[in-house]
Design an enzyme around this catalytic site. Structure first.
Site, PDB file in Angstrom:
ATOM      1  N   SER A   1       0.792  -1.233   0.000  1.00 48.42           N
ATOM      2  CA  SER A   1       0.000   0.000   0.000  1.00 48.42           C
ATOM      3  C   SER A   1       0.825   1.285   0.000  1.00 48.42           C
ATOM      4  CB  SER A   1      -0.951   0.011   1.196  1.00 48.42           C
ATOM      5  OG  SER A   1      -2.016  -0.884   0.985  1.00 48.42           O
TER       6      SER A   1
ATOM      7  N   SER B   1      -5.820   2.974   4.895  1.00 47.60           N
ATOM      8  CA  SER B   1      -5.321   2.298   3.700  1.00 47.60           C
ATOM      9  C   SER B   1      -6.449   1.548   2.993  1.00 47.60           C
ATOM     10  CB  SER B   1      -4.187   1.325   4.062  1.00 47.60           C
ATOM     11  OG  SER B   1      -3.371   1.068   2.941  1.00 47.60           O
TER      12      SER B   1
ATOM     13  N   LYS C   1       0.040   3.591  -2.719  1.00 48.33           N
ATOM     14  CA  LYS C   1      -1.038   4.569  -2.615  1.00 48.33           C
ATOM     15  C   LYS C   1      -0.508   6.009  -2.577  1.00 48.33           C
ATOM     16  CE  LYS C   1      -4.645   1.752  -0.359  1.00 48.33           C
ATOM     17  NZ  LYS C   1      -4.088   0.418  -0.152  1.00 48.33           N
TER      18      LYS C   1
END
Length: 435
Positions: free
Chosen positions: A110, A168, A113
């Site tokens: 993640s 997340s 991101k």
């Protein structure tokens, strides 16, 4: 949150005739990795890094193993760092103080991101409202982290970004991707933005960082994403938010009246929020953590201490200890703050192609003369600068160094000017030390 006044920073202009903020970026000096020649993210990564990796940012950054210039007065690196790859860099000058397998292409989880946010944040005003339909949540991977978005409920873009940064939430990522024309379109935009940032180790397959065949990035690239993102005021705000209220599901209350309550979400960045075995790190201001089966634990953090702002990225510690990625990051931060101003850099974080400038007499590959892997050493005419967030003193980060307000830059009297390499990180970077 209050922020100390920043010191006055010099701003130098760029040698160029005209820069258009709407033009396409110049071609990259090094081809972006293709899925076919990237290590598979659906299988375990190799135990050792490639013998030769990208040299973007300097030749030493392409070598396997630890790269650091130890000399008299420079503290020794911590010995208990087990990560496959890591990097310690000055967020403002771009100097890489030390690195370990910086360009090793690994599954990013993640932390990807950060690129998602840096790509999409400018596209939607924070007060934009969106009603979620079932198609928005299609294709989310099994076992994904979620913030708790419900179909047929309306959320603001601000809500969705809080879900991305704090929890997340892959559900929030997919809703924002749907607003952006779908996952495929968003992936295409992220790959294009990665190339513009000269993050050439990165290949995006899934915008949320979920394990996918061929999806890779590197500690170097993740640090570029964080550095670019932290130039944006909204990015800084979300990345440094410890806890927030998130809209829940609409239910029938007393007398049949519909009521929509909210619930608290807390940032999963343990250096920002703390945990039983990890204290809040002094001066921490974000940015993003991640964890998947193939990536292991990954983390990029930014912190300020004593007037220095450092970025540290750690990928996949081999130690199985709880919160190990944060513990190793903290140790590298500690080293970096002690070493800053004493250690000679081993490379640099290259600027985006639209603002690409080398140090006088050197190119982005860290060698004198000529054009290196990172770009040409002169600003790409007709390319769009990426970072232009307002600074705390009313200036605008690297945007003021370029002298651009969405328009053009005129060459002054034929003089030769260079872009200032410092990227001031205003506002929330210089935050209080505890949430």
């Amino acid at each position: 949150m209050s922020a100390p006044k920043q010191t006055t920073r010099r701003s130098l202009l760029v040698t160029s005739a005209v820069l258009s903020s709407l033009a396409l970026a110049a071609p990259a000096a090094v081809a972006a990795p293709k899925p076919s020649d990237s290590p598979s993210a659906s299988a375990s990564p190799s135990a050792t890094p490639p013998a030769s990796m990208s040299s973007v940012g300097g030749a030493r950054l392409g070598r396997p193993g630890t790269q650091v210039n130890l000399a008299s007065g420079v503290p020794v690196l911590p010995k208990d760092v087990s990560a496959r790859s890591w990097i310690v860099a000055d967020a403002e000058t771009g100097d890489v103080l030390a690195a370990h397998n910086a360009h090793w292409r690994l599954a990013p989880a993640s932390t990807l991101k950060m690129l998602f946010a840096d790509t999409l944040l400018p596209k939607f005003p924070s007060d934009t409202k969106h009603k979620v339909v079932p198609a928005d949540l299609a294709g989310i991977g099994a076992g994904s982290s979620m913030v708790g978005i419900k179909e047929e409920e309306t959320y603001t873009v601000h809500d969705l970004w809080l879900g991305v940064f704090l929890r997340s939430g892959n559900d929030a990522v997919h809703v924002l991707s749907a607003m952006n024309g779908g996952v495929e379109n968003t992936v295409k935009a992220m790959n294009a933005h990665a190339e513009e940032l000269q993050a050439l180790d990165t290949h995006v397959v899934s915008p949320d960082g979920y394990d996918a065949e061929g999806q890779v990035s590197s500690a170097y690239d993740l640090t570029l994403f964080a550095r670019s993102g932290m130039q944006k005021k909204d990015f800084r705000e979300y990345a440094s938010t410890v806890r927030a209220k998130f809209p829940g599901q609409t239910k029938k209350g007393k007398k049949g009246k519909k009521v929509r309550e909210s619930f608290e979400i807390q940032n999963t960045n343990r250096l920002l929020a703390g945990d039983s075995d990890v204290p809040v790190y002094e001066g921490i201001a974000g940015v993003k953590n991640g964890n998947t089966t193939n990536a292991g634990a990954t983390f990029t953090g930014v912190a300020e201490r004593g007037g220095k702002v450092l970025l540290v990225t750690v990928m996949n510690p081999e130690k199985p200890d709880h919160n190990e990625v944060y513990k190793e990051t903290a140790r590298l931060f500690d080293w970096g703050f002690k070493a800053a101003g004493k250690v000679q850099p081993v490379g640099e974080l290259v600027p985006p192609k639209g603002t690409a400038q080398a140090k006088p007499g050197a190119n982005p590959s860290g060698e004198a003369g000529g054009s290196g892997d990172g770009g040409s050493g002169t600003a790409g005419t007709g390319s769009k600068p990426v970072a232009s967030a307002p600074a705390a003193d009313g200036s605008s980060g690297i945007g003021i160094a370029l002298g651009i307000t969405g328009g053009v830059l005129v060459l002054l009297a034929g003089g030769a000017f260079l872009v200032n390499r410092r990227w001031p990180l205003p506002d929330l970077v210089r935050r209080r030390t505890r949430p």
